[in-house]
Write an enzyme that holds these catalytic residues in place. Structure first.
Site, PDB file in Angstrom:
ATOM      1  CB  VAL A 171      -0.956   0.014   1.216  1.00  0.00           C
ATOM      2  CG1 VAL A 171      -1.702   1.337   1.299  1.00  0.00           C
ATOM      3  CG2 VAL A 171      -1.944  -1.143   1.138  1.00  0.00           C
ATOM      4  N   GLY A 172       1.892   1.279   0.841  1.00  0.00           N
ATOM      5  CA  GLY A 172       2.762   2.450   0.916  1.00  0.00           C
ATOM      6  C   GLY A 172       3.449   2.757  -0.399  1.00  0.00           C
ATOM      7  CB  VAL A 197     -14.001   0.344   7.165  1.00  0.00           C
ATOM      8  CG1 VAL A 197     -15.242  -0.508   6.892  1.00  0.00           C
ATOM      9  CG2 VAL A 197     -13.613   0.266   8.631  1.00  0.00           C
ATOM     10  CD  GLU A 218      -2.905 -11.061   4.613  1.00  0.00           C
ATOM     11  OE1 GLU A 218      -1.657 -11.074   4.596  1.00  0.00           O
ATOM     12  OE2 GLU A 218      -3.573 -10.059   4.278  1.00  0.00           O
ATOM     13  CE  LYS A 245     -11.204  -4.815   6.368  1.00  0.00           C
ATOM     14  NZ  LYS A 245     -11.408  -5.520   5.080  1.00  0.00           N
TER      15      LYS A 245
END
Length: 385
Positions: free
Chosen positions: A20-21, A172, A230, A245
Site C-alpha cells: 500500500v505504501g 474499512v 494472506e 473493521k
C-alpha cells in the site's frame, strides 16, 4: 511545479512502505499535474519501514524528490533497505528506535508551523504512541492501518477526538466511502441503528464461489493462488480482519467496546490453528476436513432460498462477525467475487438501507483511498503554506 504556486503545501511522513505504501508514493508522483491544477502540493519529507526512517535533510524546506521516491519503491520491492538510497544525497537514514524519535522531532517542528501529515500504511500496533504524540503537536493523521483504532478504547478516543485532523476511510472498505457515509448520517442527526456488511474481499469471493457447488478447500486454494488471501489463509478465515473493521464502525457509532466484546466465528476449529499445524499441512490436509460441514450449511441455506455470506452485524447492543444466511436477491446475496458491500440502516434509511458496494481490497485501491484522505485535509494547510 514550483511549490510557491501551490495554495496548499502538505508535508507528509509515510510509515510503512509495503504494498500500500509503495502504491501511495507512486500515486503521489503520478498525480503531480492533477494536484498542481488544484493548487495542492504534497511534499514527502520522510518514509519509514519496520526498521528505519529515510528523511529529507531539511524537512522544513525540502522533501524527497520524485526520482528518489521512485527509486525507493523499486528498492523496497526488491527487498533492499532504505539505507541503500543514501548515495542519492539530500537525505539521511535513522534506524530504530531512534527512527520513531525523529518522527516526533518532525511533528514537533512542523506541527504548529507548516503542518505535517503522518500517514500510517503499516500493519502494526507500534505506531500508536507516535500517532498520539503527533496529534498533540497539531499534526494530521491518515490511516490505512486498522490497528491503532482497534487497540485500547482510550487510544481510539484520543485519536478520533481530533476529528478535523484525522482521516481513516481506508481502514474499512479500502477506497469505498463507508466511514464518510456513516459520519455524515450521524452528523445530520439521523441515528444509525444497524450496519450489515461483507467486508472481506477474500471471504466474499469464497462464499460466492461455494454457490456453484465447489468444495470449500478447493475455493480457498484458488483464492490463495489468485493472491486474494494472506500467505496463511487462516489469517482471513479466522474472521479477525473483519472483526477489526466491525470494531472501528461500532466505535464510530459510540459503542465503547473492545475486540473481546465482539462475537467472532472462525471458519476453522482450534485444532487446525497455526499453533497446532503448519500452513503447508493446513493447506494439504486440514482444509479438506472443513468441506463437509461447510457444504451442509450451503445446502441448508439454499433450501430456504438463501445464500451464505461472511458478514459483520453491528447493532445498538454490540456486534458479531460470522456466517449468516441472507436472501439471494438482497444486496449481500447478489454479491459476487471480491467486492465489499455495506448496508447502513437509520431512521431515514430503515426500510431501504443505504448500500455501498465496490472493490474493497487491493493495494492500488487502498492507496488511492489514502491519497484522497490526504487531499481532503488541504483546507487545514492553506493558511500555513
Amino acid at each position: 511545479m514550483p511549490q510557491a504556486q501551490a495554495r496548499s503545501v502538505l508535508p507528509v511522513v509515510l510509515l510503512g512502505c509495503g504494498g500500500v505504501g509503495r502504491h501511495l508514493l507512486r500515486h503521489i508522483v503520478s498525480c503531480r499535474p492533477l494536484h498542481a491544477n488544484q493548487g495542492v502540493a504534497i511534499r514527502v519529507v520522510g518514509v519509514g519501514d519496520s526498521s528505519s526512517l529515510l528523511v529529507a535533510d531539511d524537512v522544513r524546506a525540502n522533501g524527497l524528490d520524485d526520482a528518489l521516491l521512485n527509486d525507493l519503491c523499486s528498492a523496497k520491492s526488491a527487498g533492499s533497505p532504505l539505507s541503500s538510497l543514501l548515495a542519492r544525497g539530500h537525505c539521511q537514514v535513522f534506524n530504530k528506535p531512534e527512527a520513531m524519535g525523529k518522527v516526533i522531532d518532525a511533528a514537533t517542528m512542523l506541527g504548529r508551523t507548516t503542518g505535517l501529515v503522518i500517514v500510517d500504511c503499516s500493519a502494526t500496533y507500534d505506531t500508536v504512541g507516535v500517532l498520539k504524540d503527533a496529534v498533540d503537536h497539531g499534526c494530521c493523521v491518515v490511516l490505512a492501518n486498522k490497528k491503532p483504532l482497534t487497540c485500547a478504547y482510550e487510544d481510539f478516543k484520543k485519536l478520533t477526538s481530533h476529528f478535523r485532523q484525522i482521516r481513516f476511510e481506508s481502514t474499512v472498505g479500502a477506497g469505498l466511502p463507508v466511514i464518510a457515509s456513516v459520519t455524515r448520517i450521524i452528523a445530520s442527526g439521523d441515528p444509525v441503528s444497524r450496519i450489515v456488511g461483507s467486508l472481506s474481499g477474500t471471504l466474499g469471493y469464497v462464499m460466492s464461489e461455494l454457490e456453484d457447488g465447489k468444495k470449500f478447500s478447493e475455493v480457498v486454494k484458488t483464492a490463495k493462488a489468485l493472491g486474494y488471501t494472506e500467505p496463511d489463509p487462516r489469517d482471513d478465515l479466522s474472521g479477525m480482519d473483519v472483526a477489526r473493521k466491525a470494531l472501528i464502525l461500532a466505535r464510530l457509532l459510540g459503542q465503547q467496546i473492545s475486540m473481546e466484546n465482539i462475537i467472532v466465528e472462525s471458519l476453522y476449529p482450534s485444532e487446525l490453528g497455526p499453533e497446532v499445524m503448519s500452513t503447508t499441512n493446513f493447506l494439504e490436509s486440514g482444509l479438506t476436513k472443513l468441506d463437509e460441514t461447510i457444504e451442509e450449511r450451503v445446502k441448508a441455506a439454499s433450501l430456504r432460498g438463501n445464500v451464505l455470506r461472511y458478514v459483520c452485524v453491528i447493532g445498538n447492543t454490540g456486534c458479531q462477525v460470522g456466517l449468516q444466511e441472507v436472501p439471494k436477491d438482497s444486496a449481500l446475496g447478489r454479491l459476487r467475487g471480491s467486492d465489499n458491500v455495506v448496508e447502513i440502516y437509520s431512521r431515514c434509511y430503515e426500510s431501504s438501507p443505504l448500500v455501498i458496494q465496490g472493490a474493497g481490497a487491493g493495494n492500488d485501491t487502498t492507496a488511492a483511498g489514502v491519497l484522497a484522505d490526504i487531499i481532503d485535509l488541504q483546507d487545514l494547510f492553506q493558511t500555513r503554506a
